[in-house]
Structures are given as C-alpha cells and as structure tokens.
Scaffold this motif. Structure first.
Motif, mmCIF file in Angstrom:
data_model
loop_
_atom_site.group_PDB
_atom_site.id
_atom_site.type_symbol
_atom_site.label_atom_id
_atom_site.label_comp_id
_atom_site.label_asym_id
_atom_site.label_seq_id
_atom_site.Cartn_x
_atom_site.Cartn_y
_atom_site.Cartn_z
ATOM 1 N N UNK A 128 -11.351 -4.110 7.145
ATOM 2 C CA UNK A 128 -11.716 -4.103 8.554
ATOM 3 C C UNK A 128 -11.153 -2.848 9.192
ATOM 4 N N UNK A 129 -11.064 -2.828 10.510
ATOM 5 C CA UNK A 129 -10.584 -1.636 11.205
ATOM 6 C C UNK A 129 -9.143 -1.310 10.857
ATOM 7 N N UNK A 130 -8.340 -2.336 10.504
ATOM 8 C CA UNK A 130 -6.933 -2.091 10.203
ATOM 9 C C UNK A 130 -6.759 -1.406 8.852
ATOM 10 N N UNK A 131 -7.686 -1.692 7.924
ATOM 11 C CA UNK A 131 -7.664 -1.060 6.606
ATOM 12 C C UNK A 131 -9.035 -1.307 5.985
ATOM 13 N N UNK A 132 -9.889 -0.295 5.957
ATOM 14 C CA UNK A 132 -11.286 -0.528 5.570
ATOM 15 C C UNK A 132 -11.543 -0.594 4.070
ATOM 16 N N UNK A 133 -10.507 -0.411 3.231
ATOM 17 C CA UNK A 133 -10.745 -0.250 1.797
ATOM 18 C C UNK A 133 -10.530 -1.517 0.976
ATOM 19 N N UNK A 134 -9.845 -2.521 1.505
ATOM 20 C CA UNK A 134 -9.551 -3.701 0.728
ATOM 21 C C UNK A 134 -8.461 -3.444 -0.297
ATOM 22 N N UNK A 135 -8.459 -4.233 -1.375
ATOM 23 C CA UNK A 135 -7.429 -4.138 -2.392
ATOM 24 C C UNK A 135 -6.475 -5.321 -2.335
ATOM 25 N N UNK A 136 -5.533 -5.348 -3.259
ATOM 26 C CA UNK A 136 -4.550 -6.428 -3.337
ATOM 27 C C UNK A 136 -3.170 -5.826 -3.542
ATOM 28 N N UNK A 154 0.050 -1.952 -5.590
ATOM 29 C CA UNK A 154 -1.230 -2.148 -4.915
ATOM 30 C C UNK A 154 -2.328 -1.787 -5.900
ATOM 31 N N UNK A 155 -3.385 -2.581 -5.882
ATOM 32 C CA UNK A 155 -4.527 -2.331 -6.757
ATOM 33 C C UNK A 155 -5.769 -2.191 -5.902
ATOM 34 N N UNK A 156 -6.499 -1.114 -6.123
ATOM 35 C CA UNK A 156 -7.742 -0.911 -5.380
ATOM 36 C C UNK A 156 -8.759 -1.973 -5.767
ATOM 37 N N UNK A 157 -9.611 -2.304 -4.812
ATOM 38 C CA UNK A 157 -10.679 -3.256 -5.065
ATOM 39 C C UNK A 157 -11.919 -2.555 -5.586
ATOM 40 N N UNK A 158 -13.039 -2.803 -4.953
ATOM 41 C CA UNK A 158 -14.306 -2.225 -5.404
ATOM 42 C C UNK A 158 -14.506 -0.805 -4.906
ATOM 43 N N UNK A 159 -13.626 -0.354 -3.994
ATOM 44 C CA UNK A 159 -13.728 0.997 -3.451
ATOM 45 C C UNK A 159 -12.515 1.812 -3.845
ATOM 46 N N UNK A 160 -12.708 3.111 -4.021
ATOM 47 C CA UNK A 160 -11.568 4.019 -4.143
ATOM 48 C C UNK A 160 -10.811 4.032 -2.822
ATOM 49 N N UNK A 161 -9.503 4.332 -2.884
ATOM 50 C CA UNK A 161 -8.689 4.293 -1.677
ATOM 51 C C UNK A 161 -7.484 5.205 -1.834
ATOM 52 N N UNK A 162 -6.927 5.682 -0.716
ATOM 53 C CA UNK A 162 -5.645 6.369 -0.775
ATOM 54 C C UNK A 162 -4.523 5.337 -0.776
ATOM 55 N N UNK A 163 -3.332 5.727 -1.231
ATOM 56 C CA UNK A 163 -2.225 4.771 -1.252
ATOM 57 C C UNK A 163 -0.882 5.487 -1.319
ATOM 58 N N UNK A 164 0.068 4.971 -0.540
ATOM 59 C CA UNK A 164 1.482 5.328 -0.633
ATOM 60 C C UNK A 164 2.261 4.035 -0.460
ATOM 61 N N UNK A 165 3.201 3.762 -1.351
ATOM 62 C CA UNK A 165 4.007 2.550 -1.288
ATOM 63 C C UNK A 165 5.442 2.875 -0.897
ATOM 64 N N UNK A 166 6.137 1.880 -0.338
ATOM 65 C CA UNK A 166 7.549 2.068 -0.028
ATOM 66 C C UNK A 166 8.242 0.756 0.273
ATOM 67 N N UNK A 167 9.570 0.789 0.200
ATOM 68 C CA UNK A 167 10.410 -0.330 0.648
ATOM 69 C C UNK A 167 11.247 0.154 1.823
ATOM 70 N N UNK A 168 11.414 -0.717 2.813
ATOM 71 C CA UNK A 168 12.124 -0.329 4.042
ATOM 72 C C UNK A 168 13.291 -1.293 4.293
ATOM 73 N N UNK A 261 -5.052 9.311 -4.880
ATOM 74 C CA UNK A 261 -6.308 8.564 -4.904
ATOM 75 C C UNK A 261 -6.264 7.485 -5.976
ATOM 76 N N UNK A 262 -6.607 6.266 -5.601
ATOM 77 C CA UNK A 262 -6.787 5.190 -6.561
ATOM 78 C C UNK A 262 -8.277 4.941 -6.742
ATOM 79 N N UNK A 263 -8.723 4.989 -7.974
ATOM 80 C CA UNK A 263 -10.110 4.641 -8.269
ATOM 81 C C UNK A 263 -10.255 3.115 -8.227
ATOM 82 N N UNK A 264 -11.471 2.591 -8.127
ATOM 83 C CA UNK A 264 -11.648 1.136 -8.112
ATOM 84 C C UNK A 264 -10.930 0.466 -9.289
ATOM 85 N N UNK A 265 -10.111 -0.524 -8.971
ATOM 86 C CA UNK A 265 -9.354 -1.235 -9.987
ATOM 87 C C UNK A 265 -8.064 -0.573 -10.414
ATOM 88 N N UNK A 266 -7.814 0.675 -9.986
ATOM 89 C CA UNK A 266 -6.594 1.386 -10.387
ATOM 90 C C UNK A 266 -5.402 0.887 -9.585
#
Length: 278
Positions: A128-136, A154-168, A261-266
């Motif tokens: 949705x507007x908060x994050x249009x790419x989906x994933x888990x 994080x794993x991309x869903x059916x779409x490629x997506x950008x990603x950065x992870x962190x712990x706070x 960049x994460x490809x679909x399923x990456x």
C-alpha cells in the motif's frame, strides 16, 4: 498468536504501549518480548540489571524505547522519497519531513513459535502507500546464559524491492561506550547522512559509521559486547537517559546512498549478538 489488523502509526513520536510481554530466560539473562509493539524487545535484564530504556523512560513514544527491528529500511528516508527501477516513490512521512525506521516497528508481529529461551516472529509487509512492494519480515530471538542472539530477515515477494535492515536498541545510559569506528557519513542540514565518507568526529553523535570492531558498553559493573555481521553502525548518544547503538545493513537514506536490490523471492538478513561479562 492471532493479531487483529492495526493501522501503522503515522507519527513515530506517538505513544505505543508494550501490550502483553512474553519472557524468555536462560541463566542470568531475561528478555521480555512485546510482539504487539512492533515486534520489539521491551526489556533485557542480566543478573538483575535492566539494560533497556522502557516505555516510561521513552515517554511511550513508538520510536524511543526497547529494542526494535527496522525493516524494510533503517533510519531516515529523506522526505520519504526515493527512486527504484526508474520509478519515483513517496512514502508517508512519520518523523518531521522524513520517513523513519521502516514499517515494522509500529505494527504487531505474529509469534510463530515460542519456547522458554527462544521465539520466532513474522510480519507480512504491506502493499500500500506505506510500502508498495510487499514481502515478509522474520526475526528470531534466542537467549543463552550470558548471550542474546538476534536474527532479522526480509524476503521480497512477487516484486523486486529495495531493502535495508537494522536493530534499534535504546540502552540505558552506560557508564562508558567503547567505540572506535573507521569512518562516518557526514550529516547535512536536514540531519541526513551523505557521501563521501569522512573521518569520525567527536561526539555527541547521531551518525552512521563504518566500524569493523566490536562495540562495548560498560554499566553497573557489567560489560556488554556487541557484534553484528555488518560494518554499518549508527550511534545516537545525545539523549540524557539512553544511548542507541544500531547495527544496519546500510546507511540511513540507504535507498539512495547504497542501493541494495532484492529480486523476487530473494532474502536479506542481519545477525546481532549481545554478550555479557561481569
């Protein structure tokens, strides 16, 4: 654990109560999980000493207490805007003019499994507007007698997506922070990390660093050593009650500065270990 659909908090400074806590224990180490409060750790207690600023110390602000996962981005995205695959995206802003810390830290996570000393949680990312790419997003928390192991992915869903992870983690103000980074990202007038890298400046900090060594906190006669499988660390020590030491897979505004960049399923993962010594 079933959770009802809850809209994400649009203001990172808004209150977010802990909700029900689930305690994991091994030896002298106790960890309280608050899955309804952004899948965060509400408290870490070793040999009777509390290490995290709790919701009262943080004024219950969503952004300011416990130890929470930042997914699918960490830190600020400048004005919520970035480009990906030739398209311009504008995410809702939740921290002044910027979008901060992803969509996971204000949404309830599902407990997939839990034992006396370990738990696994997951979150289906929106489309949705908060994050249009989906994933888990998934995380595991494992407690040992003197060690806490955190794993975030994080794993991309059916779409490629950008990603950065962190712990706070919001650590209660330590007696001493032992930290010797190699370089830092300078901040501009908007408080956003920029390139090129520079030599580390004296604190106080709210900055992203390149750091290849373990980080150590000294408090209440205990030594806490922090390690992660990344060389990007954000340190914020400007608050009088807490110091944040945050491992990330990339810098703030990472969708622009260090595109991953994460490809679909990456899948992208981050390991973060905390180990105590008396």
């Amino acid at each position: 654990m079933a959770t009802e659909h809850v809209l994400p908090i649009d203001d990172a400074q808004a209150p977010l109560p802990a909700g029900r806590l689930y305690w994991l224990r091994a030896g002298k180490l106790e960890v309280a999980l608050a899955p309804a409060a952004g899948g965060r750790i509400a408290q870490i207690r070793y040999d009777g000493v509390d290490w995290l600023a709790d919701e009262q110390q943080g004024g219950a602000a969503t952004i300011a207490w416990g130890c929470y996962p930042m997914v699918p981005w960490a830190g600020r995205i400048r004005q919520g805007c970035f480009n990906f695959d030739g398209e311009a995206y504008a995410l809702p802003t939740n921290f002044g003019a910027h979008a901060i810390h992803g969509v996971g830290f204000s949404r309830p996570w599902r407990i997939d499994s839990i034992d006396t000393d370990a738990a696994a949680l997951s979150l289906v990312l929106p489309e949705d507007a908060y994050w249009p790419f989906g994933g888990v997003a998934t995380q595991t928390v494992r407690v040992g007698p003197d060690r806490l192991e955190l794993h975030l992915a994080v794993q991309a869903g059916e779409r490629a997506m950008p990603a950065v992870l962190g712990w706070h983690p919001w650590f209660r103000k330590p007696d001493e922070l032992l930290f010797a980074p190699n370089a830092m990202y300078p901040r501009d007038g908007e408080g956003i990390a920029t390139l090129p890298l520079a030599s580390p400046s004296p604190g106080p900090w709210d900055d992203c660093f390149i750091n290849s060594a373990e980080v150590t906190l000294l408090s209440a006669g205990q030594r806490l050593q922090l390690r992660a499988d990344t060389d990007h660390w954000v340190v914020y020590d400007g608050a009088p009650h807490a110091t944040c030491v945050e491992p990330q897979t990339g810098p703030p505004d990472g969708f622009t500065l260090a595109r991953n960049r994460l490809e679909p399923g990456q899948r992208l993962a981050l390991h973060f270990d905390m180990q105590w010594q008396p």
